[in-house]
Scaffold this active site. Structure first.
Site, PDB file in Angstrom:
ATOM      1  CB  ILE A 190      -9.157   6.101  -3.368  1.00 16.45           C
ATOM      2  CG1 ILE A 190      -9.555   5.138  -4.555  1.00 16.45           C
ATOM      3  CG2 ILE A 190      -9.505   7.423  -3.303  1.00 16.45           C
ATOM      4  CD1 ILE A 190     -10.672   5.064  -4.628  1.00 16.45           C
ATOM      5  N   PRO A 191      -5.949   7.915  -2.199  1.00 18.64           N
ATOM      6  CG  PRO A 191      -4.426   9.588  -2.945  1.00 18.64           C
ATOM      7  CD  PRO A 191      -5.723   8.747  -3.306  1.00 18.64           C
ATOM      8  CB  CYS A 192      -9.113   9.373   1.949  1.00 17.54           C
ATOM      9  SG  CYS A 192      -8.811   7.603   2.659  1.00 17.54           S
ATOM     10  CG  HIS A 193      -3.076   8.989   3.159  1.00 20.25           C
ATOM     11  ND1 HIS A 193      -3.491   8.150   2.365  1.00 20.25           N
ATOM     12  CD2 HIS A 193      -1.594   9.404   2.885  1.00 20.25           C
ATOM     13  CE1 HIS A 193      -2.444   7.841   1.251  1.00 20.25           C
ATOM     14  NE2 HIS A 193      -1.503   8.948   1.598  1.00 20.25           N
TER      15      HIS A 193
END
Length: 161
Positions: free
Chosen positions: A121-124
């Protein structure tokens, strides 16, 4: 429900993967490898395989059964974050607007910070409206590395960070 653990080494350090028998529940950054669970469900093996493909620049979308624990609002934000494409970024404000209220920017930031399954889950990929890198549970150096890695593996993209 029983939790299983697997450690993997990556270009950004040790990752601790946790799951139930069928669903990935957590990816966290760790300073060193510890003991893997005696039983290793297929989901953990598949997660490590897909993460290795991602780090090799071969995978841009994850196909894993996820079960992150959080509030309904957090889960809503994580679903929006999952839609941000490989090699792209979005802002906290944009995610807040997509969630129904641009006044939720701070709440979006807090939810993003509680994401239990970073990278997948690409929160970056969520940055400040000004284009600045802002907080990341794994540290800004990891966030910068992940964004540069994705940009380097996206056609015609220049490194921005």
């Amino acid at each position: 429900m029983e939790q299983f653990t697997r450690y993997m080494n990556s270009p950004i350090g040790w990752l601790k993967l946790q799951s139930t028998e069928t669903d990935l529940t957590s990816v966290s950054f760790d300073s060193k490898k510890a003991e893997n669970s005696a039983v290793q469900p297929t989901i953990l093996e598949e997660t490590e395989s897909q993460l290795n493909e991602y780090f090799a620049g071969e995978r841009k979308h994850f196909k894993l059964q996820l079960a992150p624990e959080g509030t309904e609002f957090q889960k809503k934000i994580w679903l929006l974050v999952e839609k941000v494409a490989f090699g792209k970024t979005s802002s906290y404000l944009e995610i807040a607007k997509q969630s129904g209220s641009e006044k939720n920017t701070r709440a979006v930031g807090l939810a993003n910070g509680k994401n239990p399954i970073p990278i997948i889950i690409p929160c970056h990929r969520i940055i400040g409206s000004s284009g600045k890198l802002t907080g990341y549970a794994g540290g800004l150096e990891r966030k910068r590395w992940l964004l540069n890695h994705e940009l380097a593996n996206t056609p015609c993209a220049d490194r921005l960070f």
